[in-house]
Write an enzyme that holds these catalytic residues in place. Structure first.
Site, PDB file in Angstrom:
ATOM      1  N   HIS A  45       0.814  -1.217   0.000  1.00  0.00           N
ATOM      2  CA  HIS A  45       0.000   0.000   0.000  1.00  0.00           C
ATOM      3  C   HIS A  45       0.849   1.269   0.000  1.00  0.00           C
ATOM      4  CE1 HIS A  45      -3.726  -2.150   0.282  1.00  0.00           C
ATOM      5  NE2 HIS A  45      -3.378  -2.747   1.388  1.00  0.00           N
ATOM      6  N   ARG A  70       7.157  -5.358   3.133  1.00  0.00           N
ATOM      7  CA  ARG A  70       5.851  -5.945   2.798  1.00  0.00           C
ATOM      8  C   ARG A  70       5.765  -5.957   1.286  1.00  0.00           C
ATOM      9  NH1 ARG A  70      -0.227  -4.638   4.881  1.00  0.00           N
ATOM     10  NH2 ARG A  70       0.125  -2.554   3.997  1.00  0.00           N
ATOM     11  N   GLU A 142      -5.756 -11.755   7.451  1.00  0.00           N
ATOM     12  CA  GLU A 142      -6.614 -10.568   7.350  1.00  0.00           C
ATOM     13  C   GLU A 142      -7.887 -10.836   6.560  1.00  0.00           C
ATOM     14  OE1 GLU A 142      -4.369  -7.349   5.552  1.00  0.00           O
ATOM     15  OE2 GLU A 142      -3.378  -8.655   4.121  1.00  0.00           O
ATOM     16  N   ASP A 168      -8.298  -4.777   7.078  1.00  0.00           N
ATOM     17  CA  ASP A 168      -8.896  -5.770   6.178  1.00  0.00           C
ATOM     18  C   ASP A 168      -9.717  -6.778   6.972  1.00  0.00           C
ATOM     19  OD1 ASP A 168      -8.274  -5.051   3.526  1.00  0.00           O
ATOM     20  OD2 ASP A 168      -6.200  -5.648   3.816  1.00  0.00           O
TER      21      ASP A 168
HETATM   22  C1  3PY Z   1      -4.653  -3.959   7.257  1.00  0.00           C
HETATM   23  O1  3PY Z   1      -5.045  -3.318   8.234  1.00  0.00           O
HETATM   24  O2  3PY Z   1      -5.392  -4.662   6.559  1.00  0.00           O
HETATM   25  C2  3PY Z   1      -3.248  -3.888   6.868  1.00  0.00           C
HETATM   26  O3  3PY Z   1      -2.847  -4.576   5.979  1.00  0.00           O
HETATM   27  C3  3PY Z   1      -2.378  -2.917   7.606  1.00  0.00           C
HETATM   28  O4  3PY Z   1      -1.289  -2.528   6.873  1.00  0.00           O
HETATM   29 MG    MG Z   2      -4.349  -5.386   4.751  1.00  0.00          MG
END
Ligand code: 3PY
Ligand code: MG
Length: 252
Positions: A45, A70, A142, A168
């Site tokens: 991101h 990441r 997530e 997420d």
């Molecule tokens: C999320 O909160 O989904 C993340 O990937 C944080 O970077």
């Molecule tokens: Mg995420």
């Protein structure tokens, strides 16, 4: 968890990591000098292209801070490029199944260690690291599928830590993003969800971290069983500090 890495200080002992989303080796050096237990360069991101990653990793090395990247997805190419540039490990988003976890763990190690990483550790070689050192492999939990498959994911050989994507995860469970706040809507339900993940990780002996938007989140998630926290991103810290500075300067 890797048999040879029991207690990596990046992932245990309430470690706190920094998080970079802007393409700047100078900012990486500033954040590296703060004393975080590790710093993550976020190419999922974050606004960080491949060309910026090398300089940022070099800046972190200059400060003696360990680094994670990441990666944008599960591809072995991005994982190998991050590790060849000298990242200590990778955080892989949206890992839903044991098969996916095994594939990304395999991308972090060479065939004699049960992996399928292609040999070419360029920067690690001139940094004098042992060339076959496996990259630390952190998988993100997530999604609903990941939570449902967590036990089999945790049994995968070669994982070093789990990392929760709290936003997420909230969206996947149809909860408001503010459920992450201790006083937010459905925060108890959200806390139960986090405890489900941290409890399974504790039972498996697997370190578990989480991204945090604020120090309050870090404290809350630690209480819910997380062994390390990372974030918020440097742009959020900069914006908050600049806003406070402006208010103070104007005497608001
Ligand atoms: C999320 O909160 O989904 C993340 O990937 C944080 O970077
Ligand atoms: Mg995420």
């Amino acid at each position: 968890m890797n048999a040879e890495i029991d207690e990596d200080p990046m992932f245990t002992g309430d470690a706190v990591g920094g998080w970079l989303q802007l393409p700047s080796s100078a900012v990486a050096e500033v954040m590296g000098g703060v004393g975080f237990d590790s710093v993550c360069i976020d190419t999922q991101h974050g606004l960080i292209g491949d060309d910026a990653v090398l300089g940022m990793l070099q800046a972190l090395t200059a400060t003696g801070t360990r680094s994670l990247v990441r990666v944008p997805g599960h591809g072995a190419e991005a994982i190998g490029r991050a590790l060849d540039r000298g990242a200590d490990g990778v955080i892989v988003p949206l890992v839903d199944t044991a098969e996916q976890a095994a594939a990304v763990a395999g991308a972090c190690r060479y065939p004699p260690q049960g992996g399928h990483r292609s040999f070419g550790p360029l920067r690690p070689s001139w940094l004098g690291r042992e060339p076959l050192t496996p990259g630390r492999c952190v998988v993100m939990i997530e999604t609903r599928a990941a939570v449902e498959n967590l036990e089999s994911i945790l049994a995968v050989e070669g994982l070093d830590a789990v990392f929760i994507g709290p936003s997420d995860l909230a969206l996947a469970y149809d909860m408001p993003l503010t459920a992450q706040n201790a006083d937010g809507p459905r925060s108890d339900e959200y806390a139960d969800l986090i405890r489900t993940i941290t409890g399974a990780c504790a039972a498996a002996g697997m370190p578990v971290g989480i991204y945090c938007d604020s120090p309050a989140h870090a404290r809350r998630f630690r209480e819910l069983g997380c062994t390390f926290t990372m974030g918020p991103g440097e742009h959020a810290i900069l914006r908050q500090a600049a806003t406070a500075m402006l208010e103070q300067a104007r005497g608001d």
